[in-house]
Design an enzyme around this catalytic site. Structure first.
Site: not given
Ligand code: IMP
Ligand code: MG
Length: 187
Positions: A108, A157-158, A105, A170
């Site tokens: 980071d 932060f997504v 996804d 989600r």
């Protein structure tokens, strides 16, 4: 903003932009890899929505995929990471000699994908390419780049489109920056 949709949080990336980019990404993957079959390795849980859309876009553009799932989690509380990643495969075909497309996804710190890719390479695949929906390059602390990136984003932060905060959100059909009032309040 798409008028007919209800948004719980202000969208950063709307459903129509996601759909358009996923289709374009499939085109970039076909252009780079050709149309021989691939084996997708999708990281759970975060990549499940992106993977579902991407493999269908790839199929429409002529690449067929087998799909394997890997649960990968990094140790450490909060944002602190010890540098260890646990991996648990849900069944698995051999990757030896296969063309692997590793899907996550978000990229980071890079820790998870670098460890997973390292493990995959030990199995001697013919190739291993990495695709992520989102990339936060400013957060990187290990050397890791994705071959294909949906959207580079700033350090926020997504949530949504597979990404969670404490297992919530989600299911949102868009990507949103988690608002401060939605953090650790249970909402
Ligand atoms: P990395 O190992 O630090 O690159 O972290 C990758 C994993 O951290 C992703 O697969 C996500 O599960 C999680 N993660 C990192 N940033 C975010 C975010 O903004 N929202 C939700 N999950 C995130
Ligand atoms: Mg997660």
């Amino acid at each position: 903003m798409e008028a007919d949709l209800h948004y719980q949080f202000p969208p950063l990336i709307e459903p129509s932009e996601l759909a358009k980019r996923v289709k374009a990404l499939a085109g970039e993957i076909v252009a780079a890899l050709g149309t021989e079959p691939i084996i997708v390795v999708a990281l759970l849980k975060g990549a499940f929505v992106f993977t579902a859309d991407l493999v269908r876009a790839l199929s429409q553009q002529g690449i067929s995929s087998e799909i394997e799932f890997l649960i990968a989690s990094s140790y450490g509380a909060g944002t602190y990471s010890t540098g260890q990643v646990t991996m648990h495969w849900l069944g698995k075909s051999s990757l030896a000699g296969r063309r692997v497309l590793l899907i996550d996804d978000i990229l980071d710190t890079g820790l998870t994908l670098s460890k997973v890719k390292e493990q995959i390479l030990k199995e001697n695949p013919a190739s291993c390419h990495v695709v992520v929906l989102l990339d936060k390059p400013s957060r990187r602390n290990v050397q890791m780049t994705a071959d294909f990136v949906g959207f580079p984003i700033d350090d926020h932060f997504v949530v949504g489109y597979g990404l969670d905060y404490a297992e919530q959100h989600r299911d949102l059909p868009y990507v949103a920056i988690l608002p401060p009032e939605a953090r650790s309040s249970g909402s």
